[in-house]
Write an enzyme that holds these catalytic residues in place. Structure first.
Site, short mmCIF file in Angstrom:
data_model
loop_
_atom_site.label_atom_id
_atom_site.label_comp_id
_atom_site.label_asym_id
_atom_site.label_seq_id
_atom_site.Cartn_x
_atom_site.Cartn_y
_atom_site.Cartn_z
N ASP A 212 -1.95 -2.06 -2.50
CA ASP A 212 -3.22 -1.41 -2.13
C ASP A 212 -3.85 -2.07 -0.89
OD1 ASP A 212 -5.48 0.22 -2.30
OD2 ASP A 212 -6.51 -1.15 -3.65
N PRO A 213 -3.12 -2.11 0.23
CA PRO A 213 -3.68 -2.77 1.41
C PRO A 213 -4.54 -1.84 2.26
CG PRO A 213 -1.44 -2.12 1.89
CD PRO A 213 -1.72 -1.67 0.47
#
Length: 312
Positions: free
Chosen positions: A198-199
């Site tokens: 989840d960057p």
């Protein structure tokens, strides 16, 4: 001061964890006080806004160090967050100062702390994030006692493939194309190391000791190009625009030093799987699911266009 959950966190935890989540929310003031005593902390302000599944309070340690106390319910995505921060050891990410596998971390507070998502140049911002993710990729050492092991990208990708192959939430052609692509991606392209699920740009914040630091890793073990998928898909879901697909893919792939087609393939799977999951789990048609479905369509169309271009 600093012990009450935000409205966004309260709604998400109640929806995702039910009664157990509501008990966790009710106990947050006591939990903050307990960790403050245990780790010698003093809360110094209201909780940070924007947390979806974690409660983060600004604190000072006994020695005056500015820090952040992060409380969460451990699950498959976040259980190894402390493990990643341990292995990063401050190189491109905030430092881990204390850790309790029951669901608490004390981490370095990045100041001034404004997020990369607020930068006006969106393509430039994703290029910066990609460069940081490239720096963060590494083959980790042994998991120390008391820390969770990492999930593996091929295992997660196989689950996405199964969901997409049976999807009735997406157009059949799109779901089929995404499932087939996920199947291809279950075989890693090159060595495997630390990557992030989840960057998004809100998770990269400005700090004094580095221009930008990652604050919220959701780590797995996988190929380098995996990092490209969410970074591209999230940008297109927020602002679906066919004119920026190629530019975004190039900026992210080049920043990671991975093949552009591989980066685009991961983005297609991530966008499709997110749209399917959001609709299938009961949220139904929302702006969030529509954005990711639109992103998936744009990525599939772009891939089709590349296949139609004759090669010399």
């Amino acid at each position: 001061m600093g012990d009450g959950p935000t409205g966004n966190l309260r709604a998400n935890i109640s929806a995702w964890y039910g009664e157990a989540g509501r008990r966790w929310l009710a106990g947050l003031p006591d939990s903050v006080a307990a960790y403050a005593r245990r780790w010698g902390l003093k809360p110094v302000g209201a909780p940070f806004p924007g947390g979806n599944i974690s409660h983060v309070v600004p604190v000072r340690r006994f020695d005056g160090t500015a820090s952040a106390l992060k409380l969460f319910i451990p699950d498959a995505e976040n259980a190894a967050e402390a493990t990643a921060l341990h292995h990063y050891d401050g190189d491109g990410a905030v430092r881990l100062l204390e850790h309790d596998p029951a669901g608490a971390m004390l981490i370095e507070r990045a100041e001034p702390g404004h997020a990369l998502v607020d930068e006006p140049d969106r393509v430039g911002a994703v290029a910066i994030a990609a460069a940081i993710l490239r720096r963060l990729w590494r083959v980790p050492g042994t998991t120390p006692p008391g820390f969770a092991d990492y999930p593996r990208v091929p295992d997660v990708t196989r689950a996405w493939r199964a969901g997409l192959a049976a999807s009735r939430c997406l157009p059949a052609a799109l779901a089929g194309r995404a499932a087939a692509t996920a199947g291809e991606l279950t075989v890693p392209d090159g060595p495997e190391g630390l990557v992030n699920r989840d960057p998004h740009l809100g998770n990269f914040v400005a700090a004094e000791r580095a221009p930008w630091l990652l604050i919220d890793p959701k780590p797995l073990i996988g190929e380098r190009a995996f990092d490209a998928g969410w970074l591209i898909a999230r940008q297109l879901a927020d602002r679906p625009d066919a004119g920026t697909v190629t530019e975004l893919v190039e900026a992210v792939a080049d920043g990671l030093c991975v093949a552009r087609e591989r980066a685009a393939a991961w983005a297609l799977v991530r966008a499709s799987a997110t749209a399917h999951w959001t609709i299938a789990t009961g949220d139904g048609e929302t702006a969030f699911s529509r954005g990711f479905r639109a992103a998936a369509v744009l990525l599939a169309d772009a891939a089709a266009s590349r296949r139609d271009v004759p090669h010399p």
